[in-house]
Design a protein around this motif. Sequence first.
Motif, mmCIF file in Angstrom:
data_model
loop_
_atom_site.group_PDB
_atom_site.id
_atom_site.type_symbol
_atom_site.label_atom_id
_atom_site.label_comp_id
_atom_site.label_asym_id
_atom_site.label_seq_id
_atom_site.Cartn_x
_atom_site.Cartn_y
_atom_site.Cartn_z
ATOM 1 N N MET A 172 0.843 -1.198 0.000
ATOM 2 C CA MET A 172 0.000 0.000 0.000
ATOM 3 C C MET A 172 0.872 1.238 0.000
ATOM 4 O O MET A 172 1.997 1.232 0.471
ATOM 5 N N SER A 173 0.334 2.334 -0.550
ATOM 6 C CA SER A 173 1.040 3.608 -0.518
ATOM 7 C C SER A 173 1.013 4.163 0.894
ATOM 8 O O SER A 173 0.400 3.605 1.798
ATOM 9 N N ALA A 174 1.683 5.318 1.083
ATOM 10 C CA ALA A 174 1.790 5.907 2.415
ATOM 11 C C ALA A 174 0.407 6.166 3.007
ATOM 12 O O ALA A 174 -0.546 6.514 2.308
ATOM 13 N N ALA A 175 0.288 5.996 4.323
ATOM 14 C CA ALA A 175 -0.986 6.157 5.007
ATOM 15 C C ALA A 175 -1.433 7.611 4.955
ATOM 16 O O ALA A 175 -0.630 8.540 4.925
ATOM 17 N N LEU A 176 -2.756 7.800 4.930
ATOM 18 C CA LEU A 176 -3.312 9.150 4.999
ATOM 19 C C LEU A 176 -3.033 9.751 6.373
ATOM 20 O O LEU A 176 -3.175 9.075 7.387
ATOM 21 N N THR A 177 -2.638 11.038 6.406
ATOM 22 C CA THR A 177 -2.374 11.712 7.676
ATOM 23 C C THR A 177 -3.179 12.990 7.732
ATOM 24 O O THR A 177 -3.435 13.638 6.713
ATOM 25 N N CYS A 178 -3.578 13.348 8.925
ATOM 26 C CA CYS A 178 -4.367 14.554 9.110
ATOM 27 C C CYS A 178 -4.098 15.126 10.496
ATOM 28 O O CYS A 178 -4.110 14.390 11.484
ATOM 29 N N SER A 179 -3.834 16.433 10.574
ATOM 30 C CA SER A 179 -3.614 17.119 11.835
ATOM 31 C C SER A 179 -4.703 18.165 12.027
ATOM 32 O O SER A 179 -4.896 19.041 11.177
ATOM 33 N N ALA A 180 -5.432 18.049 13.144
ATOM 34 C CA ALA A 180 -6.521 19.003 13.402
ATOM 35 C C ALA A 180 -5.998 20.423 13.506
ATOM 36 O O ALA A 180 -6.636 21.373 13.048
ATOM 37 N N SER A 181 -4.813 20.635 14.106
ATOM 38 C CA SER A 181 -4.272 21.992 14.257
ATOM 39 C C SER A 181 -3.939 22.596 12.896
ATOM 40 O O SER A 181 -4.210 23.777 12.646
ATOM 41 N N ASP A 220 -7.089 -2.191 6.419
ATOM 42 C CA ASP A 220 -7.754 -3.478 6.619
ATOM 43 C C ASP A 220 -7.945 -4.203 5.290
ATOM 44 O O ASP A 220 -7.735 -5.422 5.192
ATOM 45 N N ALA A 221 -8.363 -3.450 4.272
ATOM 46 C CA ALA A 221 -8.585 -4.055 2.952
ATOM 47 C C ALA A 221 -7.290 -4.604 2.380
ATOM 48 O O ALA A 221 -7.279 -5.679 1.762
ATOM 49 N N ALA A 222 -6.185 -3.875 2.597
ATOM 50 C CA ALA A 222 -4.889 -4.341 2.090
ATOM 51 C C ALA A 222 -4.489 -5.652 2.751
ATOM 52 O O ALA A 222 -4.045 -6.594 2.076
ATOM 53 N N PHE A 223 -4.664 -5.755 4.075
ATOM 54 C CA PHE A 223 -4.354 -6.998 4.769
ATOM 55 C C PHE A 223 -5.246 -8.141 4.271
ATOM 56 O O PHE A 223 -4.786 -9.280 4.082
ATOM 57 N N ALA A 224 -6.522 -7.829 4.063
ATOM 58 C CA ALA A 224 -7.460 -8.857 3.604
ATOM 59 C C ALA A 224 -7.090 -9.353 2.209
ATOM 60 O O ALA A 224 -7.093 -10.565 1.944
ATOM 61 N N VAL A 225 -6.741 -8.445 1.317
ATOM 62 C CA VAL A 225 -6.363 -8.837 -0.049
ATOM 63 C C VAL A 225 -5.088 -9.672 -0.033
ATOM 64 O O VAL A 225 -4.995 -10.716 -0.694
ATOM 65 N N ASP A 226 -4.088 -9.228 0.730
ATOM 66 C CA ASP A 226 -2.819 -9.962 0.778
ATOM 67 C C ASP A 226 -2.999 -11.354 1.385
ATOM 68 O O ASP A 226 -2.427 -12.340 0.898
ATOM 69 N N ASN A 227 -3.802 -11.456 2.452
ATOM 70 C CA ASN A 227 -4.028 -12.764 3.066
ATOM 71 C C ASN A 227 -4.848 -13.679 2.166
ATOM 72 O O ASN A 227 -4.590 -14.888 2.102
ATOM 73 N N THR A 228 -5.807 -13.104 1.452
ATOM 74 C CA THR A 228 -6.585 -13.904 0.510
ATOM 75 C C THR A 228 -5.696 -14.414 -0.617
ATOM 76 O O THR A 228 -5.804 -15.576 -1.039
ATOM 77 N N TYR A 229 -4.812 -13.560 -1.100
ATOM 78 C CA TYR A 229 -3.874 -13.978 -2.148
ATOM 79 C C TYR A 229 -2.991 -15.119 -1.664
ATOM 80 O O TYR A 229 -2.783 -16.114 -2.375
ATOM 81 N N LEU A 230 -2.488 -15.013 -0.435
ATOM 82 C CA LEU A 230 -1.615 -16.050 0.093
ATOM 83 C C LEU A 230 -2.390 -17.351 0.335
ATOM 84 O O LEU A 230 -1.885 -18.451 0.057
ATOM 85 N N GLY A 253 3.090 -17.273 -5.925
ATOM 86 C CA GLY A 253 2.560 -17.143 -4.573
ATOM 87 C C GLY A 253 3.610 -16.865 -3.527
ATOM 88 O O GLY A 253 3.290 -16.390 -2.425
ATOM 89 N N SER A 254 4.885 -17.139 -3.838
ATOM 90 C CA SER A 254 5.950 -16.946 -2.854
ATOM 91 C C SER A 254 6.219 -15.476 -2.550
ATOM 92 O O SER A 254 6.977 -15.170 -1.624
ATOM 93 N N PHE A 255 5.618 -14.580 -3.300
ATOM 94 C CA PHE A 255 5.701 -13.160 -2.919
ATOM 95 C C PHE A 255 4.969 -12.901 -1.616
ATOM 96 O O PHE A 255 5.285 -11.938 -0.902
ATOM 97 N N ALA A 256 3.968 -13.720 -1.321
ATOM 98 C CA ALA A 256 3.175 -13.633 -0.083
ATOM 99 C C ALA A 256 2.234 -12.428 -0.063
ATOM 100 O O ALA A 256 1.180 -12.487 0.550
ATOM 101 N N LYS A 257 2.607 -11.323 -0.700
ATOM 102 C CA LYS A 257 1.761 -10.140 -0.764
ATOM 103 C C LYS A 257 1.660 -9.689 -2.209
ATOM 104 O O LYS A 257 2.587 -9.870 -3.002
ATOM 105 N N ILE A 258 0.535 -9.054 -2.537
ATOM 106 C CA ILE A 258 0.354 -8.546 -3.891
ATOM 107 C C ILE A 258 0.212 -7.017 -3.925
ATOM 108 O O ILE A 258 0.602 -6.374 -4.896
ATOM 109 N N LEU A 259 -0.297 -6.425 -2.851
ATOM 110 C CA LEU A 259 -0.521 -4.973 -2.831
ATOM 111 C C LEU A 259 0.720 -4.241 -2.325
ATOM 112 O O LEU A 259 0.721 -3.625 -1.256
#
Length: 491
Positions: free
Chosen positions: A1-10, A40-50, A265-271
């Motif tokens: 996955m790309s970098a996580a979304l970040t947000c600062s209220a200040s 969560d979706a990234a983990f689900a996709v990677d685990n489903t792929y594996l 499949g030995s990549f273990a992850k696809i995303l």
Amino acid sequence: MSAALTCSASDLSALLGPNATAAAEYICGQLGTVNNKFTDAAFAVDNTYLLFSAYLVFSMQLGFAMLCAGSVRAKNTMNIMLTNVLDAAAGGLFYYLFGYAFAFGGSSEGFIGRHNFALKDFPTLTSDYSFFLYQWAFAIAAAGITSGSIAERTQFVAYLIYSSFLTGFVYPVVSHWFWSPDGWASPFRPLGDRLFSTGAIDFAGSGVVHMVGGIAGLMGALIEGPRRGRFEKSGRAIALRGHSASLVVLGTFLLWFGWYGFNPGSFAKILVPYESGSSYGQWSAIGRTAVTTTLAGSTAALTTLFGKRLLSGHWNVTDVCNGLLGGFAAITGGCSVVEPWAAIVCGFVAALVLIGCNKLAEIVQYDDPLEAAQLHGGCGAWGLIFVGLFAKEKYLNEVYGATPGRPYGLFMGGGGKLLGAQLIQILVIAGWVSATMGTLFFILKKLDLLRISEKDEMAGMDMTRHGGFAYMYYDNDDESLKATQLPRAEP
């Protein structure tokens, strides 16, 4: 996955103006929720792929069963089928109790894991149940390879003992060395602690799986000796052909299908993006790996076809199937780090290696009903050398992490360090498996638990050990067994 979304209220409230703190906190909270959903979706996709890859690799057990059944004489069909079932069943229990811990349980000295026995304290931050299932499927594949080498003459109890020992101890130690992040020869170790600054590269198991299974079979067949009637007193080889080319072809296609879980499949992850925001990522490498796998096997099959035609004068489907599998075994170690054109070279040489090993086996009177040691051991060793010659720097950095000055293939301009690491991998696998499995088979022989009697071998183990033939047949080996029928059991 790309970098996580970040947000600062200040920061956001400053853009919204005065008295906007509550609105900024609300917006940031919603963005955080969205970011968690993406994670969560990234983990689900990677685990489903594996998991899907694990199912494909497990389906190879059916391929092994069909290939083995077709490659032996009809009077031993039930025996070899049962051993394939028990490779999976016994391997499942012993890999759960001991094997996974020895392989991936974490260690301080790099030799053997020591945590997560019976999956205690599991899952971990880095491994989930899908990873365990995938690795178990690999472990039983190694055991399945060995069963082919010692087919048609081995006591059933010996199968149970060697399969449990191989999947519970011998194979896991090797996989720890090369696949665990803290294995002594792993490419995932810290840069300054890697073997020859690179670590040994064996992406999906030319050495870890195929050489282990092949050399274990080699030791068993050498200690056990050839099947009766395989060689004349003069030394001339007598072909003891399998009873069903149809089953051999069916098993080969099932293995081919399963190999798309074994290698990609030995990549273990696809995303995993290699370039953020682009269409190029690990999904591209997975597709390339499937292509290199296909090309190596196809080239090996065609090379074997014409090579055996020149040597024997026949177009032999069984030889072509073995050549195809030899190409797959060879490309498995470097499928993710080489160009497609290099996979063709790999498959071509693998076919020659297999033909040469089979010729050598006849000369030294070595008997392997499925050519398992020659195919998996010989072609697997070539596959490791191939990586040291043709691995591409760009692909190594993508698959194993960017490392400045990383050694790569000798023929690609990367020097000889990677080739040196590959040669050490071949030597230590051969030494470890020979010492452990050779000792086990020798003890079994001394305890009279290894080989069946001559009478049982001539009659066939289906009749003498398993209650009757798999189906009615006419076996040219023994005229007295033609149209044999079992008596009706008394009520």
